[in-house]
Design a protein around this motif. Sequence first.
Motif, mmCIF file in Angstrom:
data_model
loop_
_atom_site.group_PDB
_atom_site.id
_atom_site.type_symbol
_atom_site.label_atom_id
_atom_site.label_comp_id
_atom_site.label_asym_id
_atom_site.label_seq_id
_atom_site.Cartn_x
_atom_site.Cartn_y
_atom_site.Cartn_z
ATOM 1 N N ASP A 56 -18.434 0.638 12.976
ATOM 2 C CA ASP A 56 -17.950 0.248 14.294
ATOM 3 C C ASP A 56 -18.278 1.325 15.330
ATOM 4 O O ASP A 56 -18.737 2.417 14.994
ATOM 5 C CB ASP A 56 -16.469 -0.112 14.276
ATOM 6 C CG ASP A 56 -15.553 1.037 13.902
ATOM 7 O OD1 ASP A 56 -15.965 2.208 14.032
ATOM 8 O OD2 ASP A 56 -14.420 0.770 13.480
ATOM 9 N N TYR A 57 -18.074 0.991 16.553
ATOM 10 C CA TYR A 57 -18.474 1.857 17.663
ATOM 11 C C TYR A 57 -17.880 3.257 17.530
ATOM 12 O O TYR A 57 -18.591 4.252 17.691
ATOM 13 C CB TYR A 57 -18.061 1.213 18.991
ATOM 14 C CG TYR A 57 -18.636 1.924 20.191
ATOM 15 C CD1 TYR A 57 -19.872 1.545 20.704
ATOM 16 C CD2 TYR A 57 -17.960 2.967 20.800
ATOM 17 C CE1 TYR A 57 -20.420 2.198 21.795
ATOM 18 C CE2 TYR A 57 -18.500 3.629 21.894
ATOM 19 C CZ TYR A 57 -19.728 3.236 22.390
ATOM 20 O OH TYR A 57 -20.270 3.895 23.468
ATOM 21 N N GLU A 58 -16.586 3.330 17.245
ATOM 22 C CA GLU A 58 -15.902 4.626 17.194
ATOM 23 C C GLU A 58 -16.416 5.523 16.077
ATOM 24 O O GLU A 58 -16.408 6.742 16.198
ATOM 25 C CB GLU A 58 -14.385 4.431 17.024
ATOM 26 C CG GLU A 58 -13.706 3.772 18.213
ATOM 27 C CD GLU A 58 -13.959 2.258 18.282
ATOM 28 O OE1 GLU A 58 -14.170 1.613 17.232
ATOM 29 O OE2 GLU A 58 -13.967 1.734 19.412
ATOM 30 N N ASP A 59 -16.874 4.922 14.981
ATOM 31 C CA ASP A 59 -17.346 5.698 13.836
ATOM 32 C C ASP A 59 -18.852 5.964 13.851
ATOM 33 O O ASP A 59 -19.362 6.677 12.985
ATOM 34 C CB ASP A 59 -16.985 4.987 12.527
ATOM 35 C CG ASP A 59 -15.485 4.897 12.317
ATOM 36 O OD1 ASP A 59 -14.755 5.786 12.809
ATOM 37 O OD2 ASP A 59 -15.036 3.925 11.678
ATOM 38 N N ALA A 60 -19.541 5.389 14.807
ATOM 39 C CA ALA A 60 -21.001 5.528 14.870
ATOM 40 C C ALA A 60 -21.392 6.911 15.389
ATOM 41 O O ALA A 60 -20.668 7.534 16.168
ATOM 42 C CB ALA A 60 -21.587 4.451 15.779
ATOM 43 N N SER A 61 -22.549 7.357 14.963
ATOM 44 C CA SER A 61 -23.093 8.613 15.481
ATOM 45 C C SER A 61 -23.428 8.433 16.953
ATOM 46 O O SER A 61 -23.591 7.296 17.423
ATOM 47 C CB SER A 61 -24.357 8.992 14.711
ATOM 48 O OG SER A 61 -25.407 8.087 15.050
ATOM 49 N N PRO A 62 -23.550 9.518 17.691
ATOM 50 C CA PRO A 62 -23.918 9.377 19.108
ATOM 51 C C PRO A 62 -25.241 8.622 19.302
ATOM 52 O O PRO A 62 -25.365 7.813 20.225
ATOM 53 C CB PRO A 62 -24.032 10.828 19.595
ATOM 54 C CG PRO A 62 -23.096 11.589 18.693
ATOM 55 C CD PRO A 62 -23.218 10.907 17.350
#
Length: 186
Positions: free
Chosen positions: A8-14
């Motif tokens: 998900d977005y929050e856990d994704a790398s930059p």
Amino acid sequence: MQRYTLTDYEDASPATRSVYDDFMRTTGATEVPIWLQSLGHSEALARAYWERAKGTLFSGNLPLPLKEMIVFIVSARHGARYCSACHAQNVLSLDKALAFADLQSFLASDSACMLPRCYQNVVRFASKVVADANGLEDEDFEELMEEGFTREEICEIIAVIDMATMFNVYTSSLRLDLDPQYRAIL
């Protein structure tokens, strides 16, 4: 067995977040779809798949509603549940003259008569490519040219078919669940 994991977005790398952001900015979506989240573990894969879709669908000369119809038809012919549902929704959001029942009816009867005229020959062409790309005849190309498509636009049609096939293999192999906003058509 769950064949994939979602990032998900929050856990994704930059770097992956930048792909997600580009997807949402380009499409107007407010959430990252399951297909893209399933690639989120690898920024390179997420970017490659997104760039392929973006370059094929959002550039070129063909109108987006026609491209979405091509992806829908190819996905339905391949039995790709995820892609057919996603692109059925996209077709309906872009072409208000069509209803979900029209798409269901088309798939059940294989009759393109309820589709806009410019779609009909393209749908026949796309169906032939899915069935046997090596079996295309010059007449198949001439039919599209008589409808007003240029050689370059026919190449664009083929590129859309090819992109859809790539996504069909990916989403079907993993048996991706449908996003909540998608309605199964197959």
